[in-house]
Design a protein around this motif. Sequence first.
Motif, mmCIF file in Angstrom:
data_model
loop_
_atom_site.group_PDB
_atom_site.id
_atom_site.type_symbol
_atom_site.label_atom_id
_atom_site.label_comp_id
_atom_site.label_asym_id
_atom_site.label_seq_id
_atom_site.Cartn_x
_atom_site.Cartn_y
_atom_site.Cartn_z
ATOM 1 N N VAL A 11 0.829 -1.214 0.000
ATOM 2 C CA VAL A 11 0.000 0.000 0.000
ATOM 3 C C VAL A 11 0.862 1.262 0.000
ATOM 4 O O VAL A 11 0.545 2.244 -0.677
ATOM 5 C CB VAL A 11 -0.956 0.000 1.210
ATOM 6 N N ILE A 12 1.965 1.240 0.746
ATOM 7 C CA ILE A 12 2.777 2.460 0.878
ATOM 8 C C ILE A 12 3.731 2.666 -0.302
ATOM 9 O O ILE A 12 4.391 3.700 -0.376
ATOM 10 C CB ILE A 12 3.588 2.457 2.197
ATOM 11 N N LEU A 13 3.792 1.690 -1.216
ATOM 12 C CA LEU A 13 4.629 1.893 -2.408
ATOM 13 C C LEU A 13 4.057 3.032 -3.250
ATOM 14 O O LEU A 13 2.851 3.107 -3.464
ATOM 15 C CB LEU A 13 4.683 0.616 -3.252
ATOM 16 N N PRO A 14 4.898 3.945 -3.713
ATOM 17 C CA PRO A 14 4.389 5.059 -4.526
ATOM 18 C C PRO A 14 3.854 4.582 -5.868
ATOM 19 O O PRO A 14 4.379 3.646 -6.465
ATOM 20 C CB PRO A 14 5.624 5.952 -4.706
ATOM 21 N N ARG A 70 -8.475 18.637 2.729
ATOM 22 C CA ARG A 70 -8.903 17.302 3.152
ATOM 23 C C ARG A 70 -10.107 16.801 2.379
ATOM 24 O O ARG A 70 -10.226 15.603 2.112
ATOM 25 C CB ARG A 70 -9.232 17.326 4.654
ATOM 26 N N LYS A 71 -11.017 17.704 2.048
ATOM 27 C CA LYS A 71 -12.217 17.297 1.319
ATOM 28 C C LYS A 71 -11.859 16.694 -0.038
ATOM 29 O O LYS A 71 -12.388 15.640 -0.419
ATOM 30 C CB LYS A 71 -13.144 18.498 1.134
ATOM 31 N N GLY A 72 -10.952 17.350 -0.763
ATOM 32 C CA GLY A 72 -10.526 16.823 -2.056
ATOM 33 C C GLY A 72 -9.806 15.499 -1.907
ATOM 34 O O GLY A 72 -10.009 14.571 -2.699
ATOM 35 N N GLY A 73 -8.946 15.398 -0.879
ATOM 36 C CA GLY A 73 -8.226 14.153 -0.640
ATOM 37 C C GLY A 73 -9.159 13.014 -0.267
ATOM 38 O O GLY A 73 -9.002 11.884 -0.745
ATOM 39 N N LEU A 74 -10.142 13.309 0.589
ATOM 40 C CA LEU A 74 -11.071 12.267 1.035
ATOM 41 C C LEU A 74 -11.920 11.747 -0.115
ATOM 42 O O LEU A 74 -12.155 10.540 -0.228
ATOM 43 C CB LEU A 74 -11.966 12.807 2.151
ATOM 44 N N LEU A 76 -6.932 3.730 5.402
ATOM 45 C CA LEU A 76 -6.296 4.264 6.604
ATOM 46 C C LEU A 76 -4.967 4.947 6.283
ATOM 47 O O LEU A 76 -4.683 6.037 6.788
ATOM 48 C CB LEU A 76 -6.077 3.135 7.627
ATOM 49 N N TYR A 77 -4.155 4.303 5.443
ATOM 50 C CA TYR A 77 -2.877 4.913 5.073
ATOM 51 C C TYR A 77 -3.102 6.199 4.288
ATOM 52 O O TYR A 77 -2.429 7.210 4.520
ATOM 53 C CB TYR A 77 -2.028 3.943 4.253
ATOM 54 N N SER A 78 -4.044 6.166 3.345
ATOM 55 C CA SER A 78 -4.322 7.347 2.525
ATOM 56 C C SER A 78 -4.859 8.488 3.375
ATOM 57 O O SER A 78 -4.545 9.656 3.134
ATOM 58 C CB SER A 78 -5.320 6.996 1.418
ATOM 59 N N LEU A 79 -5.681 8.150 4.378
ATOM 60 C CA LEU A 79 -6.210 9.177 5.279
ATOM 61 C C LEU A 79 -5.078 9.836 6.056
ATOM 62 O O LEU A 79 -5.024 11.069 6.178
ATOM 63 C CB LEU A 79 -7.218 8.548 6.242
ATOM 64 N N PHE A 80 -4.155 9.022 6.582
ATOM 65 C CA PHE A 80 -2.982 9.568 7.267
ATOM 66 C C PHE A 80 -2.165 10.437 6.322
ATOM 67 O O PHE A 80 -1.680 11.511 6.688
ATOM 68 C CB PHE A 80 -2.123 8.414 7.801
ATOM 69 N N PHE A 81 -2.060 9.994 5.079
ATOM 70 C CA PHE A 81 -1.278 10.696 4.070
ATOM 71 C C PHE A 81 -1.847 12.086 3.798
ATOM 72 O O PHE A 81 -1.116 13.074 3.769
ATOM 73 C CB PHE A 81 -1.268 9.852 2.785
ATOM 74 N N ILE A 82 -3.176 12.176 3.618
ATOM 75 C CA ILE A 82 -3.755 13.490 3.315
ATOM 76 C C ILE A 82 -3.748 14.408 4.534
ATOM 77 O O ILE A 82 -3.623 15.627 4.392
ATOM 78 C CB ILE A 82 -5.184 13.367 2.739
#
Length: 209
Positions: free
Chosen positions: A15-18, A34-38, A162-168
Amino acid sequence: MINIVTFVIMSFFLVILPGPDNVILTRNTLREGRKGGLRTILGICLALLVHTLIAIIGLSAIIASSAYLFSIFKFVGATYLIYLGVRAFLSVRDNKLKAPALSESCQAADENFFRQGFLTDLLNPKVAVFFLTFLPQFVEPHVHSFVPFLLLGFIYTALTFLYSLFFILLIDQISGFMQKQSTQKVIQGVSGAVLVGFGLKLAFEKAPA
């Protein structure tokens, strides 16, 4: 029996691989917070669930075994990534506009964030082949039910979310610096180059043997 622990560990590193997802996610979070990222995350996760279902019913096997279908799927996905990359390049020019006009442009683009995340993942045949080849490794050979595969797909999607949420959230914390016009021009230019690069790489990807 499912090897849950091993699957979670392996999935986390995958998952964390770019990849294209990260580029789209970064770009959309910087444009709309955050809205755009979510919205982008929700699109990506829905595409992963679709790929899970496709793998379960065997369509991924058809794509993986048919060079013709793989090529069609591949070129559609590559074209879409290149299209997004070109749009990122064009937005560098748009950054020269006044702030109100730029804000209005971002607001209009916000409606497409979910679709961008969804199509970026859905149109990537490598994701379909990945699910077809990765999931069976963590289910015992004698298991013929679709339930374990569905569970693994949900776990992988949850880890991605979860990872993407932390990322944004991390990106949003440094958005003050990242939203500077000079920084934006660099980000949009780099994002465009990376997306076009991923698109070209996908276009020349060989069908699985």
